[in-house]
Design an enzyme around this catalytic site. Structure first.
Site, short mmCIF file in Angstrom:
data_model
loop_
_atom_site.label_atom_id
_atom_site.label_comp_id
_atom_site.label_asym_id
_atom_site.label_seq_id
_atom_site.Cartn_x
_atom_site.Cartn_y
_atom_site.Cartn_z
N ASP A 1 0.82 -1.21 0.00
CA ASP A 1 0.00 0.00 0.00
C ASP A 1 0.85 1.26 0.00
OD1 ASP A 1 -2.60 -0.96 -0.11
OD2 ASP A 1 -2.81 -1.12 2.06
N SER A 2 1.78 1.34 0.94
CA SER A 2 2.56 2.56 1.10
C SER A 2 3.45 2.83 -0.09
CB SER A 2 3.40 2.49 2.38
OG SER A 2 2.56 2.39 3.53
#
Length: 398
Positions: A172-173
Site C-alpha cells: 500500500d505505502s
C-alpha cells in the site's frame, strides 16, 4: 475562507481525491504536505456500505496521520447531480486520484478519456491492486494478499517458520509513493506539452519493484531468494546478535568493513581465517561466524558496541520497539513527530513528511478534516450559491 497552504512548492495545484484506505491517501498526503489543495471527496452518510473505512474513528491517529492538510466534501456520485458536480470540479482541477476497481470509472463516466474531454490538462492517477487491465484487473487489492503474490512473504521470516507478512503495509505505502512520483512527473511534463495524462500504479507491480535486488538476483543469476531471518542473504556478518542486555544490529558488509570489525572487537586473527577470507565464504560459513560473534558481543551491552563499532566505521545500531525508537536522540533531532490539533481542538501527534526541501519545505498546518467539513466552501468556489447548496442538501446529493 482563505486556505492555509502547507508549502509554496505545490501551491496552486488542485487535487480531487476520490481514494480510500491507504495507498491513495498516502499518495495525496505527500501532495498536500507540499502545498497542493487536496479535496477529499466522500459520500454522504448512508450511501457507501463500507463507510466505516473513512467515517469511524476519524479522530484516531491513523486517519489523522493519513489525511492531514486536506479538505473534505461530501458528494453522492450515485446521483447524476453528484457526478455533474464532480465533472464541474474537474474543469478547474489539475489532478484526480482514485483507487476504484477499473470498471467503475467507465461506468460513472469519469475514466481518463471522459475527464480529458472536460479538461485536457487533467492528470488522472489510478491506483489498483493488480493493474487497469489483464486477468486479475477486477480483483480487489489488499496489501497482505499482494505481499504474498509479490514475493515479499517468501523472503520474510525464518526458513523453519515459512512465509511471513511484513509488519507494515509495504505494498500500500509503496504504491502510494510511486503514484505520487508519477503525478509529479506528469505535472512537470505538462509544463512542456500543456496536456495531462493517465498515471497508473498497482500494488502488485509496486510490491515486485520493492523486491528489487531479490528479483534481479533470480532474473540474472538464477538465485532463488529464500527467507533468511535477520541475516542478509548475500552479505556476512550482517544481522542481529545477542549483546549482554539486548539485541545488536550489525551491518559489516564488504571486505574493508569486515577488517575494521575484526580489529574493533580485538580479533584481528579472524581476517586470516580461511573460512572467512571472502564475503561468499563468510556467507557459506555464517553459522560458525555468527556463533563466534555472539560470544564476543555477549560480554558487553548494546550501547557499548554501538558506540565502539560506529567509531570504527562499522554500521551498528540497537533494535528498538516503537516507544524506544521515538525516544532516540536522532529521531527527535529530525523532528519526526509533529504536534497538531484536530478540528475539535484535541491534541494529536502525526508523523512529519520525511522529504526535506531547503527552500519550500513541507509542513502540517491542519489536522484531518471532519466528514464533509468543507462541502459548502468548495461548492461556493465552483460558483454554487447558498440556495443551490441548500437544494443539493435536500436532495441528498451532498
Amino acid at each position: 475562507m482563505s486556505r492555509i497552504c502547507a508549502s509554496s512548492a505545490l501551491q496552486g495545484i488542485k487535487v480531487i481525491d476520490l481514494s480510500r484506505v491507504r495507498a491513495g491517501p498516502t499518495c495525496v498526503r505527500m501532495l498536500a504536505d507540499f502545498g497542493a489543495d487536496v479535496i477529499r471527496v466522500e459520500p454522504p452518510a448512508g450511501v457507501d456500505p463500507n463507510e466505516d473505512i473513512f467515517a469511524v474513528n476519524r479522530l484516531g491517529g491513523d486517519f489523522q496521520n493519513l489525511n492531514r492538510n486536506k479538505r473534505s466534501m461530501t458528494l453522492n456520485l450515485k446521483k447524476p447531480e453528484g457526478l455533474a458536480i464532480l465533472k464541474r470540479m474537474v474543469e478547474t482541477a489539475d489532478v484526480v486520484v482514485e483507487n476504484w476497481r477499473p470498471d467503475v470509472k467507465a461506468r460513472l463516466g469519469v475514466d481518463y478519456a471522459s475527464l480529458r474531454a472536460i479538461n485536457p490538462r487533467i492528470i488522472l492517477a489510478s491506483i489498483s491492486g493488480f493493474g487497469q487491465d489483464g486477468p486479475y484487473a477486477g480483483r480487489p487489492g489488499f496489501d497482505q494478499i499482494v505481499q504474498g503474490m509479490g514475493g515479499l512473504m517468501s523472503v520474510t521470516g525464518y526458513p523453519e517458520t515459512g512465509p511471513l507478512r511484513a509488519g507494515i503495509a509495504v505494498a500500500d505505502s509503496s504504491t502510494g509513493l510511486y503514484a505520487a512520483i508519477g503525478i509529479l512527473v506528469a505535472l512537470r511534463e505538462r509544463d512542456q506539452s500543456g496536456e495531462g495524462q493517465w498515471v497508473q500504479a498497482s500494488l502488485l507491480h509496486s510490491q515486485i519493484a520493492m523486491m528489487d535486488f531479490q528479483v534481479a538476483r533470480f532474473l540474472n543469476e538464477g538465485d532463488i531468494p529464500r527467507a533468511a531471518g535477520n541475516d542478509h542473504p548475500t552479505s556476512a556478518p550482517m544481522g542481529v546478535f545477542n549483546a549482554a542486555d539486548g539485541l545488536l544490529n550489525l551491518g559489516a558488509a564488504g571486505q574493508g568493513t569486515w577488517v575494521r570489525l575484526c580489529k574493533a572487537i580485538a580479533h584481528p586473527e579472524w581476517v586470516a581465517d580461511a573460512e572467512f577470507a571472502t564475503e561468499p565464504l563468510r556467507v557459506k560459513n555464517r553459522a560458525r561466524l555468527n556463533s563466534q560473534l555472539n560470544e564476543v558481543f555477549g560480554a558487553h551491552g548494546v550501547q557499548h558496541w554501538v558506540a565502539l563499532l560506529n567509531d570504527a566505521g562499522v554500521p551498528a545500531g540497537p533494535v528498538y520497539d516503537v516507544p524506544e525508537m521515538l525516544e532516540d536522540a536522532q529521531v527527535k533531532h529530525l523532528g519526526v513527530v509533529i504536534d497538531t490539533r484536530t478540528g475539535k481542538g484535541e491534541p494529536i501527534k502525526v508523523i512529519s513528511q520525511p522529504v526535506t526541501l531547503s527552500r519550500t519545505p513541507a509542513s502540517i498546518v491542519t489536522a484531518a478534516p471532519a466528514w464533509g467539513e468543507h462541502t459548502a466552501e468548495i461548492l461556493a468556489e465552483c460558483d454554487f450559491d447558498a440556495a443551490e447548496i441548500a437544494g443539493l442538501r435536500e436532495q441528498l446529493v451532498i
